[in-house]
Design an enzyme around this catalytic site. Structure first.
Site, PDB file in Angstrom:
ATOM      1  N   LYS A  41       0.840  -1.212   0.000  1.00  0.00           N
ATOM      2  CA  LYS A  41       0.000   0.000   0.000  1.00  0.00           C
ATOM      3  C   LYS A  41       0.873   1.260   0.000  1.00  0.00           C
ATOM      4  O   LYS A  41       0.658   2.168  -0.804  1.00  0.00           O
ATOM      5  CB  LYS A  41      -0.960  -0.022   1.205  1.00  0.00           C
ATOM      6  CG  LYS A  41      -1.904  -1.227   1.179  1.00  0.00           C
ATOM      7  CD  LYS A  41      -2.925  -1.212   2.281  1.00  0.00           C
ATOM      8  CE  LYS A  41      -2.372  -1.529   3.652  1.00  0.00           C
ATOM      9  NZ  LYS A  41      -1.761  -2.887   3.741  1.00  0.00           N
ATOM     10  N   THR A  42       1.876   1.300   0.893  1.00  0.00           N
ATOM     11  CA  THR A  42       2.764   2.464   0.955  1.00  0.00           C
ATOM     12  C   THR A  42       3.537   2.596  -0.361  1.00  0.00           C
ATOM     13  O   THR A  42       3.686   3.701  -0.904  1.00  0.00           O
ATOM     14  CB  THR A  42       3.783   2.311   2.110  1.00  0.00           C
ATOM     15  OG1 THR A  42       3.078   1.839   3.259  1.00  0.00           O
ATOM     16  CG2 THR A  42       4.486   3.598   2.421  1.00  0.00           C
ATOM     17  N   ASP A  45      -1.452   6.293   6.416  1.00  0.00           N
ATOM     18  CA  ASP A  45      -1.503   4.874   6.771  1.00  0.00           C
ATOM     19  C   ASP A  45      -2.423   4.718   7.989  1.00  0.00           C
ATOM     20  O   ASP A  45      -2.610   5.674   8.743  1.00  0.00           O
ATOM     21  CB  ASP A  45      -0.076   4.414   7.111  1.00  0.00           C
ATOM     22  CG  ASP A  45       0.076   2.910   6.960  1.00  0.00           C
ATOM     23  OD1 ASP A  45      -0.865   2.258   6.484  1.00  0.00           O
ATOM     24  OD2 ASP A  45       1.152   2.400   7.317  1.00  0.00           O
ATOM     25  N   THR A  84      -5.872  -1.625   7.382  1.00  0.00           N
ATOM     26  CA  THR A  84      -5.967  -3.082   7.485  1.00  0.00           C
ATOM     27  C   THR A  84      -7.389  -3.458   7.913  1.00  0.00           C
ATOM     28  O   THR A  84      -7.743  -4.617   7.919  1.00  0.00           O
ATOM     29  CB  THR A  84      -4.969  -3.610   8.538  1.00  0.00           C
ATOM     30  OG1 THR A  84      -5.121  -2.828   9.723  1.00  0.00           O
ATOM     31  CG2 THR A  84      -3.549  -3.498   8.048  1.00  0.00           C
ATOM     32  N   ARG A 100       6.374  -8.236   1.441  1.00  0.00           N
ATOM     33  CA  ARG A 100       7.335  -7.843   2.472  1.00  0.00           C
ATOM     34  C   ARG A 100       7.978  -9.077   3.117  1.00  0.00           C
ATOM     35  O   ARG A 100       9.175  -9.099   3.385  1.00  0.00           O
ATOM     36  CB  ARG A 100       6.665  -6.978   3.544  1.00  0.00           C
ATOM     37  CG  ARG A 100       7.681  -6.559   4.618  1.00  0.00           C
ATOM     38  CD  ARG A 100       7.085  -5.651   5.664  1.00  0.00           C
ATOM     39  NE  ARG A 100       6.707  -4.372   5.100  1.00  0.00           N
ATOM     40  CZ  ARG A 100       5.651  -3.676   5.490  1.00  0.00           C
ATOM     41  NH1 ARG A 100       4.875  -4.134   6.438  1.00  0.00           N
ATOM     42  NH2 ARG A 100       5.378  -2.522   4.941  1.00  0.00           N
TER      43      ARG A 100
HETATM   44  P1  ADP Z   1       2.166  -1.953   3.144  1.00  0.00           P
HETATM   45  O1  ADP Z   1       2.208  -0.461   3.050  1.00  0.00           O
HETATM   46  O2  ADP Z   1       0.953  -2.544   2.500  1.00  0.00           O
HETATM   47  O3  ADP Z   1       2.356  -2.460   4.544  1.00  0.00           O
HETATM   48  P2  ADP Z   1       4.656  -1.812   1.624  1.00  0.00           P
HETATM   49  O4  ADP Z   1       4.210  -0.900   0.544  1.00  0.00           O
HETATM   50  O5  ADP Z   1       5.529  -1.225   2.682  1.00  0.00           O
HETATM   51  O6  ADP Z   1       3.400  -2.547   2.288  1.00  0.00           O
HETATM   52  O7  ADP Z   1       5.401  -3.044   0.899  1.00  0.00           O
HETATM   53  C1  ADP Z   1       6.289  -3.900   1.558  1.00  0.00           C
HETATM   54  C2  ADP Z   1       7.470  -4.272   0.689  1.00  0.00           C
HETATM   55  O8  ADP Z   1       7.044  -5.119  -0.369  1.00  0.00           O
HETATM   56  C3  ADP Z   1       8.161  -3.086   0.029  1.00  0.00           C
HETATM   57  O9  ADP Z   1       9.553  -3.191   0.309  1.00  0.00           O
HETATM   58  C4  ADP Z   1       7.966  -3.229  -1.450  1.00  0.00           C
HETATM   59  O10 ADP Z   1       9.190  -3.084  -2.097  1.00  0.00           O
HETATM   60  C5  ADP Z   1       7.474  -4.643  -1.645  1.00  0.00           C
HETATM   61  N1  ADP Z   1       6.314  -4.707  -2.531  1.00  0.00           N
HETATM   62  C6  ADP Z   1       5.026  -4.628  -2.153  1.00  0.00           C
HETATM   63  N2  ADP Z   1       4.196  -4.778  -3.200  1.00  0.00           N
HETATM   64  C7  ADP Z   1       4.981  -4.955  -4.278  1.00  0.00           C
HETATM   65  C8  ADP Z   1       4.703  -5.177  -5.678  1.00  0.00           C
HETATM   66  N3  ADP Z   1       3.445  -5.243  -6.124  1.00  0.00           N
HETATM   67  N4  ADP Z   1       5.729  -5.312  -6.517  1.00  0.00           N
HETATM   68  C9  ADP Z   1       7.005  -5.260  -6.055  1.00  0.00           C
HETATM   69  N5  ADP Z   1       7.340  -5.079  -4.747  1.00  0.00           N
HETATM   70  C10 ADP Z   1       6.354  -4.917  -3.870  1.00  0.00           C
END
Ligand code: ADP
Length: 341
Positions: free
Chosen positions: A74-75, A119, A168, A228
């Site tokens: 998401k981030t 977030d 979430t 992640r």
């Molecule tokens: P969230 O905000 O949902 O908790 P993040 O955006 O921080 O998750 O993603 C976690 C990690 O996974 C990041 O380091 C990112 O590089 C990797 N990642 C997440 N989704 C993808 C995607 N679709 N393609 C490539 N890498 C991804």
């Protein structure tokens, strides 16, 4: 405090890659364009249409609400969207904002079409939520100057921007806030093939190009559908192979490395297994409320709901019924089988 798990989907410091060649910048392995953002085909399609339309009109993109378990990107997507728009992403979170005025600094400094990422938006206090409604709808905020008899409300015009909210727990969002987002999307767990592709992309940045597809697939299949976690396991495997196996990586070395971390063949770790064992043993398979399971385990119910249950539900080891949580027959088999099978 929740203990740190290697397969915890929450962000840990090592998720930012620090290059070893003494370069002073922190090189993140986050993708920066929509093309590098792999999987989630439907979402990418929706976003690429919205992005192109916004760019053509030179308008901000519609506000986006993303919901789904942590670690699914998401981030990352907020940064990707800002990058695709050629603007900046400003990042904050619900718990960090206690009063409406906490947002004034950021909102007034944003350039046209910037992205504001919030977030855990479900944890936004009501006062802040009401404060951002006019910002979202009309790109303006009201603030009060002076107090008592001399108090007056001043309206400040903002630059147009895109709010990206992540949560979430979509169910905890008020209907009023939810209805103000133009695009609402559920980010789902990734398929094994999608995770394998994400890992392959990351190996280029981690200088691990020699790793074979079968080993990557092996890591992906134990990553609970979460990028992640997949990236974190890749680093553990890299460490293991460097220290124990002269940098050689094979499916059997992946197996050994992950066994050492307490991760079983389906990607469950000690916390997941304790959850299933508590449900199967103490509560005879359920149905039972999550608060009771959390109390028995000495864990926080919210943590179990956010990071343990979604995947157990997804793989069918757990069922959520009106009466409470119930273990399924495959969940029961999982509890009975040895952890490395
Ligand atoms: P969230 O905000 O949902 O908790 P993040 O955006 O921080 O998750 O993603 C976690 C990690 O996974 C990041 O380091 C990112 O590089 C990797 N990642 C997440 N989704 C993808 C995607 N679709 N393609 C490539 N890498 C991804």
């Amino acid at each position: 405090m929740a203990r740190e798990r290697i397969i915890s989907p929450s962000e840990q410091s090592e998720d930012i890659e620090i290059p070893t060649n003494n370069v002073e910048v922190y090189q993140s392995i986050r993708p920066s364009t929509l093309d590098q953002y792999l999987g989630q085909a439907e979402l990418r399609e929706r976003l690429s249409v919205a992005l192109e339309a916004a760019k053509e009109r030179n308008d901000p993109m519609e506000h986006v609400l993303l919901y789904g378990p942590p670690g699914l990107g998401k981030t990352t997507l907020a940064h990707v969207i800002a990058n695709e728009l050629g603007t900046r992403a400003w990042v904050t979170s619900g718990p960090a904002l206690t009063k409406g005025s906490d947002l004034v600094g950021t909102l007034t400094r944003m350039e046209p079409n910037d992205v504001l990422f919030i977030d855990e938006i479900h944890r936004l206090p009501a006062a802040v939520e009401e404060y951002i409604y006019p910002a979202m709808e009309d790109f303006k905020i009201d603030f009060t100057l002076d107090s008592g008899m001399h108090a007056r409300v001043v309206t400040y015009a903002l630059q147009p921007f895109t709010l990206i909210g992540a949560t979430t727990r979509a169910g905890l969002l008020t209907a009023a806030l939810r209805s103000r987002f133009g695009i609402v999307h559920n980010i789902r767990f990734y398929e094994c093939e999608e995770l394998t592709a994400i890992l392959k992309q990351a190996t280029l940045k981690l200088h691990m190009e020699t790793i074979d597809d079968e080993s990557l697939h092996c890591i992906a299949s134990r990553s609970r559908g979460t990028p992640r976690i997949a990236l974190r396991l890749l680093r553990r495997v890299r460490d293991f192979s460097q220290v124990r196996c002269e940098n050689v990586i094979s499916p059997s070395i992946v197996d050994q490395a992950l066994k050492l971390e307490g991760i079983d063949a389906v990607g469950l770790d000690a916390l997941d297994r304790t959850y299933l064992e508590t449900l199967a043993g103490i509560y005879e398979g359920g149905p039972v409320g999550v608060e009771a399971i959390a109390a028995t385990m000495g864990e926080d119910a919210g943590t179990l709901q956010d990071v343990v249950e979604p995947y157990l539900l997804q793989v069918g080891f757990l069922a959520r019924t009106r009466q409470g949580r119930k273990i399924t027959s495959s969940g029961l088999n999982q509890v009975k089988s040895p952890k490395d099978s």
